[in-house]
Design an enzyme around this catalytic site. Structure first.
Site, PDB file in Angstrom:
ATOM      1  N   ASP A  13       1.002  -1.284  -0.304  1.00  0.00           N
ATOM      2  CA  ASP A  13       0.312   0.173   0.325  1.00  0.00           C
ATOM      3  C   ASP A  13       0.970   1.442  -0.115  1.00  0.00           C
ATOM      4  OD1 ASP A  13      -2.171  -1.444  -0.105  1.00  0.00           O
ATOM      5  OD2 ASP A  13      -1.741  -2.000   2.254  1.00  0.00           O
ATOM      6  N   LYS A  16       2.011   2.191  -5.338  1.00  0.00           N
ATOM      7  CA  LYS A  16       2.191   1.973  -6.459  1.00  0.00           C
ATOM      8  C   LYS A  16       1.246   1.579  -7.218  1.00  0.00           C
ATOM      9  CE  LYS A  16       2.275  -2.399  -4.597  1.00  0.00           C
ATOM     10  NZ  LYS A  16       1.890  -2.250  -2.989  1.00  0.00           N
ATOM     11  N   GLY A  40      -4.308  -3.659  -3.648  1.00  0.00           N
ATOM     12  CA  GLY A  40      -5.940  -3.592  -3.869  1.00  0.00           C
ATOM     13  C   GLY A  40      -4.730  -2.249  -4.416  1.00  0.00           C
ATOM     14  N   HIS A  41      -5.080  -1.661  -6.294  1.00  0.00           N
ATOM     15  CA  HIS A  41      -3.832  -0.745  -6.260  1.00  0.00           C
ATOM     16  C   HIS A  41      -4.543   0.690  -6.499  1.00  0.00           C
ATOM     17  CE1 HIS A  41      -0.482  -3.389  -7.272  1.00  0.00           C
ATOM     18  NE2 HIS A  41      -0.491  -3.007  -5.932  1.00  0.00           N
ATOM     19  N   GLN A 221       2.142  -5.716  -3.048  1.00  0.00           N
ATOM     20  CA  GLN A 221       2.551  -5.927  -2.000  1.00  0.00           C
ATOM     21  C   GLN A 221       3.554  -5.502  -1.379  1.00  0.00           C
ATOM     22  OE1 GLN A 221       1.614  -9.365  -3.435  1.00  0.00           O
ATOM     23  NE2 GLN A 221      -0.428  -8.322  -3.199  1.00  0.00           N
TER      24      GLN A 221
HETATM   25  P1  GDP Z   1      -0.700   0.281  -3.550  1.00  0.00           P
HETATM   26  O1  GDP Z   1      -1.296  -0.928  -2.836  1.00  0.00           O
HETATM   27  O2  GDP Z   1       0.882   0.425  -3.272  1.00  0.00           O
HETATM   28  O3  GDP Z   1      -0.635   1.033  -5.044  1.00  0.00           O
HETATM   29  O4  GDP Z   1      -1.213   1.440  -2.462  1.00  0.00           O
HETATM   30  P2  GDP Z   1      -2.453   1.877  -2.401  1.00  0.00           P
HETATM   31  O5  GDP Z   1      -3.076   2.175  -3.266  1.00  0.00           O
HETATM   32  O6  GDP Z   1      -3.055   0.298  -1.513  1.00  0.00           O
HETATM   33  O7  GDP Z   1      -2.641   2.342  -1.207  1.00  0.00           O
HETATM   34  C1  GDP Z   1      -2.607   3.632  -1.730  1.00  0.00           C
HETATM   35  C2  GDP Z   1      -3.231   5.566  -1.538  1.00  0.00           C
HETATM   36  O8  GDP Z   1      -3.108   6.136  -1.021  1.00  0.00           O
HETATM   37  C3  GDP Z   1      -4.124   5.534  -2.157  1.00  0.00           C
HETATM   38  O9  GDP Z   1      -5.728   5.204  -1.727  1.00  0.00           O
HETATM   39  C4  GDP Z   1      -3.981   6.657  -2.982  1.00  0.00           C
HETATM   40  O10 GDP Z   1      -5.020   7.166  -3.998  1.00  0.00           O
HETATM   41  C5  GDP Z   1      -2.616   7.135  -1.812  1.00  0.00           C
HETATM   42  N1  GDP Z   1      -2.216   8.386  -3.116  1.00  0.00           N
HETATM   43  C6  GDP Z   1      -0.808   7.447  -3.134  1.00  0.00           C
HETATM   44  N2  GDP Z   1      -0.127   8.976  -3.547  1.00  0.00           N
HETATM   45  C7  GDP Z   1      -0.821   9.278  -2.788  1.00  0.00           C
HETATM   46  C8  GDP Z   1      -0.033  11.057  -2.238  1.00  0.00           C
HETATM   47  O11 GDP Z   1       0.999  10.642  -2.301  1.00  0.00           O
HETATM   48  N3  GDP Z   1      -0.528  11.558  -1.353  1.00  0.00           N
HETATM   49  C9  GDP Z   1      -1.862  11.768  -0.953  1.00  0.00           C
HETATM   50  N4  GDP Z   1      -2.807  12.035   0.464  1.00  0.00           N
HETATM   51  N5  GDP Z   1      -2.649  10.179  -0.928  1.00  0.00           N
HETATM   52  C10 GDP Z   1      -2.097   9.603  -2.169  1.00  0.00           C
HETATM   53  P1  IMO Z   2      -0.940  -4.038  -1.824  1.00  0.00           P
HETATM   54  O1  IMO Z   2      -0.165  -4.669  -3.662  1.00  0.00           O
HETATM   55  C1  IMO Z   2      -0.729  -4.557   1.625  1.00  0.00           C
HETATM   56  C2  IMO Z   2      -0.619  -9.147   3.464  1.00  0.00           C
HETATM   57  C3  IMO Z   2      -2.055  -8.921   3.763  1.00  0.00           C
HETATM   58  C4  IMO Z   2      -1.306 -10.361   5.360  1.00  0.00           C
HETATM   59  C5  IMO Z   2      -0.302 -11.013   4.129  1.00  0.00           C
HETATM   60  C6  IMO Z   2      -0.387 -12.467   3.424  1.00  0.00           C
HETATM   61  O2  IMO Z   2      -2.256  -3.297  -2.033  1.00  0.00           O
HETATM   62  O3  IMO Z   2       0.090  -3.951  -1.206  1.00  0.00           O
HETATM   63  P2  IMO Z   2      -2.534 -12.345   1.641  1.00  0.00           P
HETATM   64  O4  IMO Z   2      -3.631 -12.368   1.241  1.00  0.00           O
HETATM   65  O5  IMO Z   2      -1.440 -12.226   0.865  1.00  0.00           O
HETATM   66  O6  IMO Z   2      -2.101 -14.376   1.946  1.00  0.00           O
HETATM   67  O7  IMO Z   2      -2.262 -12.335   3.623  1.00  0.00           O
HETATM   68  O8  IMO Z   2       0.291  -9.932   3.161  1.00  0.00           O
HETATM   69  N1  IMO Z   2      -1.330  -8.771   2.327  1.00  0.00           N
HETATM   70  C7  IMO Z   2      -1.241  -6.666   1.853  1.00  0.00           C
HETATM   71  N2  IMO Z   2      -1.029  -6.008   2.951  1.00  0.00           N
HETATM   72  N3  IMO Z   2      -1.155  -4.368   0.952  1.00  0.00           N
HETATM   73  C8  IMO Z   2      -1.662  -5.662  -0.099  1.00  0.00           C
HETATM   74  O9  IMO Z   2      -1.223  -5.302  -1.229  1.00  0.00           O
HETATM   75  C9  IMO Z   2      -1.204  -7.181  -0.088  1.00  0.00           C
HETATM   76  N4  IMO Z   2      -1.647  -8.489  -0.199  1.00  0.00           N
HETATM   77  C10 IMO Z   2      -1.556  -8.875   0.572  1.00  0.00           C
HETATM   78  O10 IMO Z   2      -2.981  -7.809   4.958  1.00  0.00           O
HETATM   79  O11 IMO Z   2      -0.784  -9.702   6.010  1.00  0.00           O
HETATM   80 MG    MG Z   3      -2.792  -1.707  -1.253  1.00  0.00          MG
END
Ligand code: GDP
Ligand code: IMO
Ligand code: MG
Length: 431
Positions: A13, A16, A40-41, A221
């Site tokens: 999270d 990416k 979840g991107h 991840q």
């Molecule tokens: P990922 O799994 O690595 O793609 O990240 P996620 O999407 O799960 O979580 C990142 C969160 O931060 C999302 O809600 C993005 O919209 C948000 N986000 C990304 N870059 C920024 C930033 O620079 N500032 C803020 N406030 N939110 C951001």
């Molecule tokens: P993105 O790509 C954050 C965590 C789960 C758990 C562990 C194992 O959005 O960064 P799993 O279901 O993969 O067997 O769970 O990994 N986990 C993540 N945490 N972002 C993710 O993906 C994750 N994918 C799995 O919360 O701790």
């Molecule tokens: Mg994510």
């Protein structure tokens, strides 16, 4: 070869999705190489917010081909739902390809994921998407790959051979038994819909690489969730580091050249496991609210911690990170003092690595350097020079402790809220 590998440097999270979408405008191909819909991107395009779980984040770029690579485990129903969501939003889905070597997540994988978590004492806190059981089946050679899943005869035969084995385990876990005919019928419907997306991708990738087209490898991840480099057993079941690219995309190791480590300006973690810089106070709550730190996939509140540079050093070492994309720096606005963990203290000694033993990792105490925070808004800032001085000092400290320069700074979720620094310009990515 003109590639960029996008790696999560922490526990996932990190942003990416945003960075991949930002860079995809210049890419011919974007490839997810591991994981499944545990990811979840989030991508924000003006007032629209998209959550992708399986489909690469290059999908919002016209002409960019998006590959779900052979290292992924793919839930057919979840994939088709994501396609429907994109279509409904008017996003083109014709450039999406599933590798014929990718593995299939079947309904019983999800049931096993839940049942196995329920009986575990040291719970991992998985996303319940069946990821662990699907990779287990791959390793024990009980899985089914897309090439065979879309062929009626092989899929039927596989299910017939598999179900007695699955049912023996189901009995042990107290789960309802699977019915061969039912599973065959259910999967037949999904396979028909999936078939047009499934293709051999080896040639496509090979030609793109050797014709010097720009290719993005999008990690899911993060390093600390890596099966080998992470905080085992509190990890996922795949390899989210740069080492996962060659196997998971089906390309030679030399295809990994530049590696962007995506890192939040603080740390979050969902799920269980040691987290040395975790803290729980009103500032942590402020970060959670301002940063909207709730899981994109499961909605769980994310645990909050200060930025851990030991974790970043570990990520840099294991993936050969050449520059950081520092994300969510805007979330740190209005915090008086920013803490940076430079070392851990373990049994009275300072260390700057992540110990393999989870008992030891849980005993690590963070050693902090405290820096002044900043109050001014980052809204509208597009040059590094214009950032508040305390934030510049914070960024400088990250660079000196990790030995890796910051190439991108993200000040908000949208594409245009991204500052390019010198190391990024050197990549020649935007020409
Ligand atoms: P990922 O799994 O690595 O793609 O990240 P996620 O999407 O799960 O979580 C990142 C969160 O931060 C999302 O809600 C993005 O919209 C948000 N986000 C990304 N870059 C920024 C930033 O620079 N500032 C803020 N406030 N939110 C951001
Ligand atoms: P993105 O790509 C954050 C965590 C789960 C758990 C562990 C194992 O959005 O960064 P799993 O279901 O993969 O067997 O769970 O990994 N986990 C993540 N945490 N972002 C993710 O993906 C994750 N994918 C799995 O919360 O701790
Ligand atoms: Mg994510």
């Amino acid at each position: 070869m003109h590639t960029l590998t996008i790696i999560g440097a922490q526990w996932g999270d990190e942003g990416k999705g945003k960075i991949t979408d930002f860079l995809a405008r210049h890419a011919a191909l974007t490839v997810r190489f591991q994981g499944g819909n545990n990811a979840g991107h989030t991508i924000t395009l003006k007032d629209r917010r998209f959550a992708l779980h399986l489909i690469p984040s290059g999908v919002f770029t016209q002409g960019c081909v998006n590959i779900l690579g052979q290292g992924m485990v793919i839930n057919p129903k979840a994939f088709l739902e994501e396609i429907a969501m994109l279509k409904k939003a008017g996003i083109a889905t014709k450039n999406i390809v599933i590798s014929d070597r990718a593995h299939v997540v079947l309904p019983y994988h999800q049931r096993f994921d839940e049942a196995l978590e329920a009986i575990r004492i040291d719970k991992v806190g998985t996303t319940f998407r069946g990821i662990g059981p699907a990779y287990s089946d791959k390793a024990t050679r009980l899985g089914i790959r897309m090439a065979d899943f879309i062929q009626d005869e092989t899929r039927k035969a596989h299910i017939e051979a598999l179900v007695p084995h699955v049912n023996r385990q189901s009995e042990g876990l107290g789960l309802p038994l699977s019915d061969v005919k039912q599973l065959q019928d259910d999967m037949a419907v999904l396979a028909t819909e999936l078939k047009p997306f499934v293709k051999p991708v080896g040639d496509l990738l090979h030609h793109a690489l050797y014709e010097n087209k720009k290719v993005l490898f999008e990690g899911a991840q993060g390093t600390m969730l890596c099966l080998d480099n992470g905080t085992y057993p509190f990890v996922t079941s795949s390899s989210p580091t740069a080492a996962g690219v060659p196997l998971g995309a089906g390309v030679p190791p030399q295809a990994v050249t530049e590696v962007i480590g995506v890192v939040k300006a603080y740390t979050t973690r969902v799920g269980a496991g040691a987290f040395p810089t975790e803290f729980n106070d009103p500032i942590a709550e402020q970060i959670r609210q301002v940063g909207r730190e709730y899981g994109t996939t499961t909605g769980r509140p994310r645990r909050i911690g200060w930025l851990d540079l030991v974790v970043l050093k570990h990520a840099a070492r294991t993936s050969g990170i050449t520059q950081w994309a520092l994300m969510l720096v805007d979330v740190l606005q209005n915090i008086d003092m920013l803490r940076l963990c430079t070392h851990y203290r373990l049994n009275g000694q300072e260390i700057d690595h992540v110990p393999a033993s989870m008992v030891q990792y849980a005993q690590c105490e963070p050693v902090y350097t405290d820096l002044q925070g900043f109050k001014t808004s980052l809204e509208g800032i597009s040059q590094f020079e214009d950032l508040p001085e305390p934030l510049k000092a914070y960024i400088h400290k990250i660079e000196t402790v990790t030995g890796v320069p910051v190439g991108l700074i993200s000040t908000g979720p949208e594409r245009n809220q991204t500052i390019r620094c010198h190391p990024f310009h050197q990549l020649d990515w935007e020409v």
